[in-house]
Design a protein around this motif. Structure first.
Motif, mmCIF file in Angstrom:
data_model
loop_
_atom_site.group_PDB
_atom_site.id
_atom_site.type_symbol
_atom_site.label_atom_id
_atom_site.label_comp_id
_atom_site.label_asym_id
_atom_site.label_seq_id
_atom_site.Cartn_x
_atom_site.Cartn_y
_atom_site.Cartn_z
ATOM 1 N N ALA A 149 0.823 -1.207 0.000
ATOM 2 C CA ALA A 149 0.000 0.000 0.000
ATOM 3 C C ALA A 149 0.857 1.257 0.000
ATOM 4 C CB ALA A 149 -0.929 -0.013 1.210
ATOM 5 N N ASN A 150 1.863 1.297 0.899
ATOM 6 C CA ASN A 150 2.666 2.514 0.914
ATOM 7 C C ASN A 150 3.631 2.567 -0.266
ATOM 8 O OD1 ASN A 150 4.986 0.988 1.735
ATOM 9 N ND2 ASN A 150 4.317 1.112 3.855
ATOM 10 N N LEU A 151 3.876 1.428 -0.943
ATOM 11 C CA LEU A 151 4.672 1.459 -2.157
ATOM 12 C C LEU A 151 3.917 2.205 -3.258
ATOM 13 C CD1 LEU A 151 7.141 0.575 -3.779
ATOM 14 C CD2 LEU A 151 5.978 -1.583 -4.265
ATOM 15 N N THR A 152 2.624 1.924 -3.381
ATOM 16 C CA THR A 152 1.814 2.629 -4.370
ATOM 17 C C THR A 152 1.749 4.115 -4.053
ATOM 18 O OG1 THR A 152 0.463 0.652 -4.702
ATOM 19 C CG2 THR A 152 -0.469 2.747 -5.426
ATOM 20 N N GLU A 153 1.566 4.438 -2.788
ATOM 21 C CA GLU A 153 1.515 5.836 -2.375
ATOM 22 C C GLU A 153 2.846 6.536 -2.652
ATOM 23 O OE1 GLU A 153 0.771 8.500 1.690
ATOM 24 O OE2 GLU A 153 0.694 6.300 1.750
ATOM 25 N N PHE A 154 3.941 5.816 -2.425
ATOM 26 C CA PHE A 154 5.261 6.375 -2.688
ATOM 27 C C PHE A 154 5.413 6.770 -4.155
ATOM 28 C CE2 PHE A 154 9.452 5.132 -4.429
ATOM 29 C CZ PHE A 154 10.215 6.176 -3.917
ATOM 30 N N PHE A 155 5.006 5.882 -5.068
ATOM 31 C CA PHE A 155 5.138 6.193 -6.489
ATOM 32 C C PHE A 155 4.263 7.382 -6.878
ATOM 33 C CE2 PHE A 155 6.866 1.807 -7.063
ATOM 34 C CZ PHE A 155 8.048 2.189 -7.656
ATOM 35 N N CYS A 156 3.098 7.498 -6.283
ATOM 36 C CA CYS A 156 2.239 8.652 -6.567
ATOM 37 C C CYS A 156 2.911 9.947 -6.107
ATOM 38 C CB CYS A 156 0.886 8.491 -5.873
ATOM 39 S SG CYS A 156 -0.146 7.170 -6.559
ATOM 40 N N GLN A 157 3.492 9.920 -4.905
ATOM 41 C CA GLN A 157 4.183 11.097 -4.395
ATOM 42 C C GLN A 157 5.404 11.436 -5.244
ATOM 43 O OE1 GLN A 157 4.890 9.705 -0.382
ATOM 44 N NE2 GLN A 157 3.178 10.898 0.425
ATOM 45 N N LEU A 158 6.115 10.402 -5.674
ATOM 46 C CA LEU A 158 7.310 10.622 -6.472
ATOM 47 C C LEU A 158 6.959 11.255 -7.811
ATOM 48 C CD1 LEU A 158 10.371 10.218 -6.738
ATOM 49 C CD2 LEU A 158 9.920 7.916 -7.583
ATOM 50 N N GLU A 159 5.931 10.747 -8.455
ATOM 51 C CA GLU A 159 5.537 11.284 -9.756
ATOM 52 C C GLU A 159 5.012 12.712 -9.631
ATOM 53 O OE1 GLU A 159 2.805 8.391 -11.159
ATOM 54 O OE2 GLU A 159 4.367 7.020 -11.875
ATOM 55 N N ASP A 160 4.342 13.011 -8.515
ATOM 56 C CA ASP A 160 3.874 14.375 -8.294
ATOM 57 C C ASP A 160 5.042 15.327 -8.062
ATOM 58 O OD1 ASP A 160 1.267 13.589 -8.559
ATOM 59 O OD2 ASP A 160 0.889 13.425 -6.394
ATOM 60 N N LEU A 161 6.091 14.814 -7.438
ATOM 61 C CA LEU A 161 7.225 15.658 -7.073
ATOM 62 C C LEU A 161 8.118 15.989 -8.253
ATOM 63 C CD1 LEU A 161 8.895 17.027 -4.816
ATOM 64 C CD2 LEU A 161 10.042 14.834 -4.469
ATOM 65 N N LEU A 162 8.369 15.006 -9.101
ATOM 66 C CA LEU A 162 9.304 15.215 -10.200
ATOM 67 C C LEU A 162 8.718 16.185 -11.216
ATOM 68 C CD1 LEU A 162 10.570 11.564 -10.747
ATOM 69 C CD2 LEU A 162 11.757 13.450 -9.624
ATOM 70 N N LEU A 163 9.528 17.130 -11.609
ATOM 71 C CA LEU A 163 9.070 18.150 -12.543
ATOM 72 C C LEU A 163 9.178 17.703 -13.988
ATOM 73 C CD1 LEU A 163 10.731 21.276 -10.888
ATOM 74 C CD2 LEU A 163 8.410 20.418 -10.584
ATOM 75 N N ASP A 164 10.039 16.749 -14.249
ATOM 76 C CA ASP A 164 10.294 16.349 -15.638
ATOM 77 C C ASP A 164 10.490 14.843 -15.660
ATOM 78 O OD1 ASP A 164 10.785 16.351 -18.285
ATOM 79 O OD2 ASP A 164 12.689 17.414 -18.209
ATOM 80 N N VAL A 165 9.400 14.115 -15.832
ATOM 81 C CA VAL A 165 9.448 12.660 -15.749
ATOM 82 C C VAL A 165 9.144 12.063 -17.113
ATOM 83 C CG1 VAL A 165 8.496 10.628 -14.590
ATOM 84 C CG2 VAL A 165 8.624 12.806 -13.387
#
Length: 466
Positions: A149-165
């Protein structure tokens, strides 16, 4: 309180007999049978106390007892039992185990590769000590559990954070279109590998930190999000600057993050500090560059928390840059203190290795970086930080009880250097100057030009290591 110094130990259930009996069956009110499972997450409470006559610990498991006796003499345990217990409590509270090796942290050394060799310079070479100590991530503290569960949340946070993915599953292709991999590996660590690559258009070299994300523990994921947040908003001549990130999520089991950063061709300060004899002018010059980075970080409400020679990269053109923000703390306008115990023990300030009972207590602030900078200067002067030949738990005890470390050769230190170190290594953090105040210190007036002098030391260190 002494009974809680070592906490509790989780262990497996008691050994079962070879001929296991089937679990008992009970009938539910509806007539259906209920199966009772075996116990899980068994917790064994261990009561520890100190014998008032001998000063020895009573109730320790044999593994801990033997290990404790190997680290602290009976005289020391008798004279300062509470201080020893506090050091072990801090050490064990960070997820460490009694053997001499400690859990590795997710930390990849961003060492730079070899550059072109120049003419031999007249730089004294320090003789390496015959006693070697594993001072890699084995002394770094931190760690936690993970769930899907927190792995999925982590990826969501990471994608929101990165400006150029890069697009999902295509980031690797986008990276390959922009950069060409070199065969050279700059560093390796538990979190991944740092490799050399070149921009296909400009041919400019870059350092690429390649991190497997799924295997990271939750606390390490949180640290990565903090690191990325800091790197994106920080840009300074004395910081290894972030260029771009590529997130490849072709599958949940092989997610990889590529962090493209500045490349420095001189390696880390550790090699120069260990392998060459640095005189006060070059020490002052490197310290000034590091202080400029620290002053910038603190102005932007960032505490580095892991300032050491491994995290200072050099360039043969005289560049000095601070790197690795994996342990940094981002402060809010309302909170300038932190209580999390994180970093590498040999460089940690006394207030960071002191156990605090109340969670609400204000534990430390940006002054911990000033202490670490003082230890960094001692590294350049003496070739290693204080207590490096001790295991982390003993180093923690010495920092807690001794405070400011002794200088190996004070008679050959200038008054300016001595005063600079005394201020940085003040046990009371309120007595330590700010980075901005230290930039005005008279010791830094001794600084020599770095453009050629630093290159001489880098090349001398390479020859010593060859």
């Amino acid at each position: 309180q002494l009974s809680r110094l070592f906490g509790s130990r989780r262990g497996s259930p008691s050994p079962r007999p070879q001929q296991q009996q089937p679990p008992p069956q009970l009938a539910s009110p509806g007539g259906q049978s209920l199966e009772i499972s075996s116990p899980i997450s068994v917790e064994r409470q261990i009561h520890i106390e100190i014998d008032p006559d001998t000063g020895e610990f009573i109730g320790l498991p044999d593994t801990w007892r033997l290990w404790l006796e190997s680290q602290f003499s009976s005289e020391l345990r008798l004279r300062q039992p509470t201080a020893v217990a506090e050091a072990v409590r801090f050490y064990s509270g960070c997820g460490s185990r009694p053997p001499s090796t400690v859990d590795a942290a997710d930390e990849a050394d961003e060492d730079a590769g070899d550059g072109g060799e120049g003419p031999a310079a007249d730089v004294p070479v320090r003789k390496r000590s015959a006693l070697t100590v594993d001072s890699s991530p084995s002394g770094t503290v931190g760690g936690s559990s993970q769930t899907e569960a927190n792995l999925t949340e982590f990826f969501c946070q990471l994608e929101d954070l990165l400006l150029d993915v890069g697009a999902p599953g295509k980031a690797g292709d986008e990276f390959e279109a922009k950069y060409a991999w070199s065969q050279e590996v700059l560093g390796t660590g538990a979190s991944g590998t740092v490799r050399l690559a070149r921009d296909r258009v400009t041919n400019r070299p870059v350092a690429v930190k390649c991190m497997r994300l799924v295997a990271r523990q939750q606390r390490r994921r949180d640290a990565l999000l903090t690191e990325l947040s800091a790197m994106q908003r920080l840009r300074h001549d004395n910081i290894v600057n972030f260029i771009r990130a590529y997130l490849n999520r072709s599958s949940s089991s092989s997610a990889e993050l590529l962090l493209v950063m500045e490349y420095l061709d001189g390696g880390c300060l550790t090699d120069v500090a260990m392998e060459t004899v640095m005189q006060e002018p070059i020490i002052a010059a490197v310290a000034r560059e590091c202080l400029q980075a620290v002053a910038y970080l603190h102005h932007n409400r960032v505490i580095h928390r892991d300032l050491k020679s491994d995290n200072v990269l050099l360039g043969t053109g005289g560049e000095v840059k601070v790197t690795d923000f994996g342990f940094c703390a981002l402060l809010t306008t309302d909170d300038s203190y932190r209580c999390t115990r994180i970093g590498t023990p040999y460089w940690m300030a006394p207030e960071m290795v002191t156990v605090v009972e109340r969670q609400s207590a204000r534990c430390y602030n940006s002054k911990v970086d000033i202490w670490s900078l003082g230890v960094l200067v001692l590294e350049m002067l003496e070739g290693e930080p204080p207590y490096l030949h001790e295991l982390p738990v003993k180093a923690i005890y010495l920092i807690q009880t001794k405070g400011k470390p002794d200088y190996k050769d004070p008679a050959n230190m200038s008054a300016e250097l001595t005063n600079f170190l005394d201020q940085c290594l003040s046990v009371d953090p309120e007595q330590r100057p700010t980075a901005g105040e230290l930039l005005e210190h008279s010791f830094l007036a001794k600084a020599c030009p770095l453009q050629w002098k630093l290159r001489e030391h880098i090349l001398a260190a390479r020859r010593a290591l060859a």
